[in-house]
Design a protein around this motif. Sequence first.
Motif, short mmCIF file in Angstrom:
data_model
loop_
_atom_site.label_atom_id
_atom_site.label_comp_id
_atom_site.label_asym_id
_atom_site.label_seq_id
_atom_site.Cartn_x
_atom_site.Cartn_y
_atom_site.Cartn_z
N GLN A 147 0.84 -1.19 0.00
CA GLN A 147 0.00 0.00 0.00
C GLN A 147 0.89 1.25 0.00
O GLN A 147 2.08 1.19 0.31
CB GLN A 147 -0.93 0.00 1.21
CG GLN A 147 -1.74 -1.27 1.39
CD GLN A 147 -2.65 -1.55 0.21
OE1 GLN A 147 -3.23 -0.63 -0.36
NE2 GLN A 147 -2.77 -2.81 -0.17
N TYR A 148 0.26 2.39 -0.32
CA TYR A 148 1.02 3.62 -0.50
C TYR A 148 0.30 4.81 0.14
O TYR A 148 -0.93 4.80 0.29
CB TYR A 148 1.23 3.92 -1.99
CG TYR A 148 2.09 2.90 -2.70
CD1 TYR A 148 3.45 3.12 -2.88
CD2 TYR A 148 1.53 1.72 -3.19
CE1 TYR A 148 4.24 2.18 -3.51
CE2 TYR A 148 2.32 0.77 -3.83
CZ TYR A 148 3.67 1.01 -3.98
OH TYR A 148 4.46 0.08 -4.61
N PHE A 149 1.10 5.81 0.50
CA PHE A 149 0.59 7.14 0.78
C PHE A 149 0.99 8.04 -0.40
O PHE A 149 2.10 7.95 -0.90
CB PHE A 149 1.18 7.73 2.06
CG PHE A 149 0.65 7.10 3.32
CD1 PHE A 149 -0.65 7.35 3.73
CD2 PHE A 149 1.45 6.28 4.09
CE1 PHE A 149 -1.15 6.77 4.90
CE2 PHE A 149 0.97 5.71 5.26
CZ PHE A 149 -0.33 5.95 5.66
N VAL A 150 0.08 8.90 -0.81
CA VAL A 150 0.35 9.87 -1.87
C VAL A 150 0.04 11.26 -1.31
O VAL A 150 -0.99 11.46 -0.66
CB VAL A 150 -0.52 9.60 -3.12
CG1 VAL A 150 -0.21 10.62 -4.21
CG2 VAL A 150 -0.31 8.18 -3.62
N ILE A 221 -3.75 17.00 -3.14
CA ILE A 221 -4.42 15.71 -2.99
C ILE A 221 -3.61 14.88 -2.00
O ILE A 221 -2.38 14.94 -1.97
CB ILE A 221 -4.60 14.95 -4.32
CG1 ILE A 221 -3.25 14.65 -4.97
CG2 ILE A 221 -5.50 15.69 -5.28
CD1 ILE A 221 -3.38 13.70 -6.16
N TYR A 222 -4.33 14.14 -1.18
CA TYR A 222 -3.75 13.17 -0.25
C TYR A 222 -4.52 11.87 -0.43
O TYR A 222 -5.75 11.88 -0.46
CB TYR A 222 -3.88 13.65 1.20
CG TYR A 222 -3.11 14.90 1.51
CD1 TYR A 222 -1.84 14.83 2.08
CD2 TYR A 222 -3.63 16.16 1.23
CE1 TYR A 222 -1.12 15.99 2.38
CE2 TYR A 222 -2.92 17.31 1.51
CZ TYR A 222 -1.67 17.22 2.08
OH TYR A 222 -0.96 18.36 2.36
N ALA A 223 -3.81 10.77 -0.54
CA ALA A 223 -4.46 9.47 -0.71
C ALA A 223 -3.74 8.44 0.15
O ALA A 223 -2.51 8.47 0.29
CB ALA A 223 -4.43 9.04 -2.18
N GLY A 224 -4.51 7.51 0.72
CA GLY A 224 -3.90 6.47 1.53
C GLY A 224 -4.93 5.75 2.36
O GLY A 224 -6.14 5.97 2.23
#
Length: 443
Positions: A147-150, A221-224
């Motif tokens: 998994q990743y944080f963006v 943008i932030y994704a995770g």
Amino acid sequence: MRQLKSVTLFLFICFITTLVDATFAQRLPEGEYHPIRERTVDIVHYKAALQLDLVNNRVLGESTISFSPLGKTDNLSLDAIRLNVDAVRLMQTSSAQNLNFRLEDNALLIELGKSYSRGDTLTVAVRYSCQPNAGIYFQPDMAHKGQYFVHSYGEGGLHANWLPIYGDVNDKFSSEMFITVPESYTVIANGKLLGVRKAAKGQQIFHWKQTLPHSNYLISIYAGLFEKGELPSAFGSIPLSYWVPKGRLQEGNYVFRNTAKMVEFFSRRFNYTYPWDKYDQIAIPDYAVGAMEHTGVTGHLSSVLRDASAPLAFGPPDFNRYHNFWTAEGTIAHELAHHWFGNNLTCRNLSYIWLNESFASYCQMLWDEEASGKETLLMDRQIAFDRYLEYVAKEHTIRPLEYHYFDTPDDIYNEEHTYLKGAIVLHMLRSILGDDNFFQALS
């Protein structure tokens, strides 16, 4: 003989004076001159539909830009760094016209097909892909394999690494994001969340819209795999939330607990109510910087998270000082304050960045005064003053708060000048004018 001794003494004094000047005198920094960038168009609205390829650190996108020329023009230039552009179209009422374009010197040059004038409004769509090395960052989630944080960070024109855009600060426009990610992910961005819908192959699309205009570097943008914590709203109407890596809700609740009080305090102090749709705070491991005030959503390095047993200081301890200016709560207040000074009132280029950073630094001191008393404000001021004078004595460098000569953004973001000296100057102005006049002027 006496005359020879006089000449010798004179030369010796000249030598010592030159040595002292070279050793102790202050100098102005040198660098490239940075005038205010001239614009040829006014961007009205920026919409991006982006698919995040997490495994390959790629962005597949289409940006739709609505703009008006500021004079007669037959072309549009957008900043674009290492973007692979597939097509550009002029979007008309019932059709789309393909446009000629070329990539040159980190710019996308678009031929509009004919001349347009001030008062016209056009919309172009740019389809592209990229594997950015700045502006947006893909980081493995060490707690969840695969998994990743963006997250994004755009100061200094970095957003042009993943968006074809006008990359300076002296244009403001509304923005809209359609972000495609795996179904397990959450996306947080500017403005209001208008919806989440399913897409093909286990994907989902988050739709965020920022209605009030803001500068390009504030797009985020932030994704995770985030967990969301709710905070008491400000004035009973401004939604406040925080987002943290899974398992850290309690730390988030503790460190962000005073956010509503801060929003209400700054709103009263400046006689200007927090103007944005909501306020989200996000903790990211390995964040690009300590913190960043994107419009309505601030990113923090996850080391800001703590419980009541943790030290107040944000970052490593400084054993050389009796007081630490950069506490966790001070940093939270600083980033929030940017939503008045920086996000709402914005410098015209980095030469004027003190308008963002000095004001936010002094607002940080104002919150310390409100929360802990005037003595804490005075300690903040003294530490800032001491650090500035120590820097000048060590580096022999001094400059005005507004300064146009620098080679890199880091040169002008100098903490001792741009943050601390400016905060001291603002406190001086407050002392001279008195509270009533000073805060009325800020309002």
